[in-house]
Design a protein around this motif. Structure first.
Motif, PDB file in Angstrom:
ATOM      1  N   LEU A 168       0.863  -1.187   0.000  1.00  3.81           N
ATOM      2  CA  LEU A 168       0.000   0.000   0.000  1.00  3.81           C
ATOM      3  C   LEU A 168       0.895   1.231   0.000  1.00  3.81           C
ATOM      4  CD1 LEU A 168      -2.840   1.285   0.282  1.00  3.81           C
ATOM      5  CD2 LEU A 168      -2.553   1.123   2.757  1.00  3.81           C
ATOM      6  N   GLN A 169       0.775   2.051  -1.043  1.00  5.36           N
ATOM      7  CA  GLN A 169       1.597   3.250  -1.191  1.00  5.36           C
ATOM      8  C   GLN A 169       0.756   4.468  -0.862  1.00  5.36           C
ATOM      9  OE1 GLN A 169       4.664   2.356  -2.720  1.00  5.36           O
ATOM     10  NE2 GLN A 169       5.701   4.314  -2.514  1.00  5.36           N
ATOM     11  N   LEU A 170       1.224   5.277   0.114  1.00  3.88           N
ATOM     12  CA  LEU A 170       0.465   6.439   0.556  1.00  3.88           C
ATOM     13  C   LEU A 170       1.395   7.644   0.730  1.00  3.88           C
ATOM     14  CD1 LEU A 170      -1.760   4.791   3.319  1.00  3.88           C
ATOM     15  CD2 LEU A 170      -2.511   5.505   1.051  1.00  3.88           C
ATOM     16  N   ALA A 191       7.005   0.584   7.935  1.00  6.26           N
ATOM     17  CA  ALA A 191       6.774   1.074   6.571  1.00  6.26           C
ATOM     18  C   ALA A 191       8.097   1.557   5.993  1.00  6.26           C
ATOM     19  CB  ALA A 191       5.747   2.198   6.565  1.00  6.26           C
ATOM     20  N   THR A 192       8.214   1.468   4.692  1.00  6.29           N
ATOM     21  CA  THR A 192       9.390   1.979   3.994  1.00  6.29           C
ATOM     22  C   THR A 192       9.107   3.399   3.530  1.00  6.29           C
ATOM     23  OG1 THR A 192       9.966  -0.242   3.240  1.00  6.29           O
ATOM     24  CG2 THR A 192      10.963   1.596   2.082  1.00  6.29           C
ATOM     25  N   LEU A 193       9.998   4.315   3.886  1.00  3.93           N
ATOM     26  CA  LEU A 193       9.782   5.737   3.610  1.00  3.93           C
ATOM     27  C   LEU A 193      10.828   6.223   2.612  1.00  3.93           C
ATOM     28  CD1 LEU A 193       8.946   8.510   6.139  1.00  3.93           C
ATOM     29  CD2 LEU A 193      10.948   8.802   4.690  1.00  3.93           C
ATOM     30  N   THR A 194      10.365   6.981   1.623  1.00  7.18           N
ATOM     31  CA  THR A 194      11.266   7.618   0.660  1.00  7.18           C
ATOM     32  C   THR A 194      10.886   9.089   0.532  1.00  7.18           C
ATOM     33  OG1 THR A 194       9.823   6.982  -1.196  1.00  7.18           O
ATOM     34  CG2 THR A 194      11.678   5.512  -0.672  1.00  7.18           C
ATOM     35  N   VAL A 195      11.885   9.910   0.202  1.00  6.92           N
ATOM     36  CA  VAL A 195      11.667  11.347   0.024  1.00  6.92           C
ATOM     37  C   VAL A 195      12.244  11.753  -1.326  1.00  6.92           C
ATOM     38  CG1 VAL A 195      11.585  11.942   2.468  1.00  6.92           C
ATOM     39  CG2 VAL A 195      13.797  11.783   1.323  1.00  6.92           C
ATOM     40  N   PRO A 196      11.717  12.832  -1.937  1.00  2.00           N
ATOM     41  CA  PRO A 196      12.165  13.225  -3.279  1.00  2.00           C
ATOM     42  C   PRO A 196      13.651  13.550  -3.348  1.00  2.00           C
ATOM     43  CG  PRO A 196      10.107  14.324  -2.718  1.00  2.00           C
ATOM     44  CD  PRO A 196      10.583  13.644  -1.473  1.00  2.00           C
ATOM     45  N   GLU A 197      14.226  14.093  -2.271  1.00  5.18           N
ATOM     46  CA  GLU A 197      15.629  14.502  -2.348  1.00  5.18           C
ATOM     47  C   GLU A 197      16.607  13.328  -2.304  1.00  5.18           C
ATOM     48  OE1 GLU A 197      14.197  15.663   1.884  1.00  5.18           O
ATOM     49  OE2 GLU A 197      13.384  15.379  -0.137  1.00  5.18           O
ATOM     50  N   TYR A 198      16.134  12.154  -1.847  1.00  2.00           N
ATOM     51  CA  TYR A 198      16.958  10.945  -1.848  1.00  2.00           C
ATOM     52  C   TYR A 198      16.155   9.806  -2.487  1.00  2.00           C
ATOM     53  CZ  TYR A 198      19.557  13.657   1.624  1.00  2.00           C
ATOM     54  OH  TYR A 198      20.245  14.639   2.278  1.00  2.00           O
ATOM     55  N   PRO A 199      15.947   9.830  -3.798  1.00  2.00           N
ATOM     56  CA  PRO A 199      15.061   8.845  -4.441  1.00  2.00           C
ATOM     57  C   PRO A 199      15.577   7.414  -4.351  1.00  2.00           C
ATOM     58  CG  PRO A 199      16.245  10.138  -6.083  1.00  2.00           C
ATOM     59  CD  PRO A 199      16.522  10.776  -4.761  1.00  2.00           C
ATOM     60  N   ALA A 242       6.737  12.938   2.047  1.00  2.32           N
ATOM     61  CA  ALA A 242       7.312  11.591   2.078  1.00  2.32           C
ATOM     62  C   ALA A 242       6.328  10.616   1.462  1.00  2.32           C
ATOM     63  CB  ALA A 242       7.652  11.178   3.506  1.00  2.32           C
ATOM     64  N   SER A 243       6.864   9.553   0.897  1.00  3.00           N
ATOM     65  CA  SER A 243       6.041   8.474   0.352  1.00  3.00           C
ATOM     66  C   SER A 243       6.261   7.238   1.205  1.00  3.00           C
ATOM     67  CB  SER A 243       6.428   8.187  -1.103  1.00  3.00           C
ATOM     68  OG  SER A 243       5.665   7.117  -1.623  1.00  3.00           O
ATOM     69  N   LEU A 244       5.174   6.644   1.675  1.00  2.00           N
ATOM     70  CA  LEU A 244       5.246   5.490   2.571  1.00  2.00           C
ATOM     71  C   LEU A 244       4.707   4.255   1.872  1.00  2.00           C
ATOM     72  CD1 LEU A 244       4.023   7.672   5.368  1.00  2.00           C
ATOM     73  CD2 LEU A 244       5.847   6.096   5.883  1.00  2.00           C
ATOM     74  N   LYS A 245       5.416   3.148   2.033  1.00  2.00           N
ATOM     75  CA  LYS A 245       5.001   1.877   1.457  1.00  2.00           C
ATOM     76  C   LYS A 245       4.807   0.868   2.579  1.00  2.00           C
ATOM     77  CE  LYS A 245       6.439  -1.741  -1.792  1.00  2.00           C
ATOM     78  NZ  LYS A 245       7.520  -2.198  -2.691  1.00  2.00           N
TER      79      LYS A 245
END
Length: 395
Positions: free
Chosen positions: A72-74, A253-261, A302-305
């Motif tokens: 689930l991507q949120l 959850a796995t978190l990603t941010v635009p500045e560190y893709p 942030a994008s959470l998976k």
């Protein structure tokens, strides 16, 4: 001349002609028979081909059971673990500031100083009032003692003694009030030094030297600084209602941010709102993510998976296997004797190119992919071979 006709003594035999006729007849009969047989064979082949063409050819697929659950991507937002806007508690002019944005500070570290001439004068006056009240209380106390000493004689009345004692008590109270006022102003003067409330980073500075500073918040005074604790960050995400039971305290959850893709961070669920927002149909969930290296910025996107658990009863089929008609959502399967059986199904999740079936289909069912139009329950079909599929792919 003789009128009698003369015939040969030995006339020619007719038997060879008869044999030739019989042979010719037999050959003709054989040709006719061969033609009739060939026509009968061709007719049977045509009938067989026609019958074969009337039976539709279908491709079969087998439902799959995922070894790992769906994801689930949120979207979410990052916030400082602790954030404190700093307002002034005394009015005056900013004398100097010692830190700027991005500065790491310790609890109690001096951020700025405020010059308070009006407060300084109030403090001078309060101290003078205190001295006056203390002097008056001292005189009243001495007088009350003297009158108390004369009580046993007939030179003073009891009422006069009580009056002097009450006067001393009132003046002592006035002195105490003056002392409290001095202490209050001294404590207020201490707020002329703006200090950090905790270890953190200065994330805002909205003042400068010489600026008029008004005490208070909520529209009375302006925010001078903002200090944030960013060693850990809070992550807030809106989770759809149907997924909320699967996301609880302790879920990672796995978190990603635009500045560190290309870099991933791990966030852990620590709290949930426990209610659903009626306008969005979501529930607010809070996560914590470690930020000891300071890479993540509070206030950022942030994008959470979330990796959801595998459902024991659910299976997945391609979306092309679904049929939507008056019966609802159905899937065409192949039953005994290659007869078509349509089964109503319930979709749990839609992944775009495939769907998760929550009920109505078994993992052992033979599912028809992309069912032909006009296919009905009980129809006989034939299963496409690898050659058929290859030919269709190149057709």
């Amino acid at each position: 001349m003789s009128s009698e006709t003369t015939f040969p003594a030995n006339p020619p035999s007719r038997r060879p002609l008869r044999v030739a006729g019989v042979i010719g007849l037999l050959i003709a009969i054989g040709i006719v028979a061969a033609g009739l047989t060939l026509r009968a064979v061709d007719a049977r082949k045509l009938k067989t081909w026609t019958d074969a063409q009337s039976v539709q050819t279908v491709n079969l697929i087998k439902p799959i059971r995922d070894t790992s659950g769906p994801s689930l991507q949120l979207p979410g937002r990052l916030e400082a673990y602790t954030r404190a806007p700093i307002f002034a508690q005394v009015s005056g002019y900013l004398k100097r500031w010692n830190v700027d944005i991005g500065t790491r500070v310790k609890a109690g570290q001096l951020l700025a100083e405020i010059e308070t001439p009006e407060l300084d004068q109030q403090l001078v006056q309060a101290r003078a009032d205190l001295q006056s009240a203390q002097a008056n209380a001292l005189v009243a106390g001495t007088t009350a003692k003297r009158w108390e000493a004369l009580r046993g004689t007939d030179s003073v009345a009891q009422q006069d003694v009580d009056q002097r004692t009450a006067d001393y008590t009132a003046r002592a109270a006035t002195a105490a009030a003056a002392r409290a006022n001095v202490d209050r102003l001294v404590a207020t003067k201490a707020f002329a030094r703006i200090v950090a409330p905790f270890d953190g980073v200065v994330t805002a500075r909205d003042t400068d030297v010489g600026a008029l500073v008004n005490a208070g918040a909520g529209g009375v005074g302006q925010e001078l600084f903002e200090v944030s604790d960013v060693k850990q960050l809070r992550v807030y995400v809106q989770v759809p209602q149907n997924y909320s039971p699967a996301i609880h305290d302790g879920t990672n959850a796995t978190l990603t941010v635009p500045e560190y893709p290309d870099q991933q961070f791990t966030a852990r669920v620590v709290a949930a709102a426990g209610s659903v927002n009626s306008s969005s149909g979501t529930t607010l969930v809070q996560l914590l993510v470690d930020n000891a290296n300071g890479k993540l910025l509070p206030g950022g996107f942030a994008s959470l998976k979330f990796n959801l658990p595998v459902s024991a009863d659910s299976i997945r089929v391609p979306a092309s296997a679904l049929v939507f008609d008056s019966r609802g959502t159905v899937v065409a399967t192949l039953g005994p004797n290659n007869q078509v059986v349509f089964k109503p199904v319930k979709i749990s999740r839609d992944f775009g190119d495939s769907v998760e079936i929550g009920a109505g289909l078994a993992a052992t069912d033979r599912v028809i992919d992309t069912p032909p139009d006009g296919l009905a329950d009980g129809d006989h079909v034939q299963i496409a071979t690898a050659t058929d599929r290859k030919a269709a792919a190149h057709g």
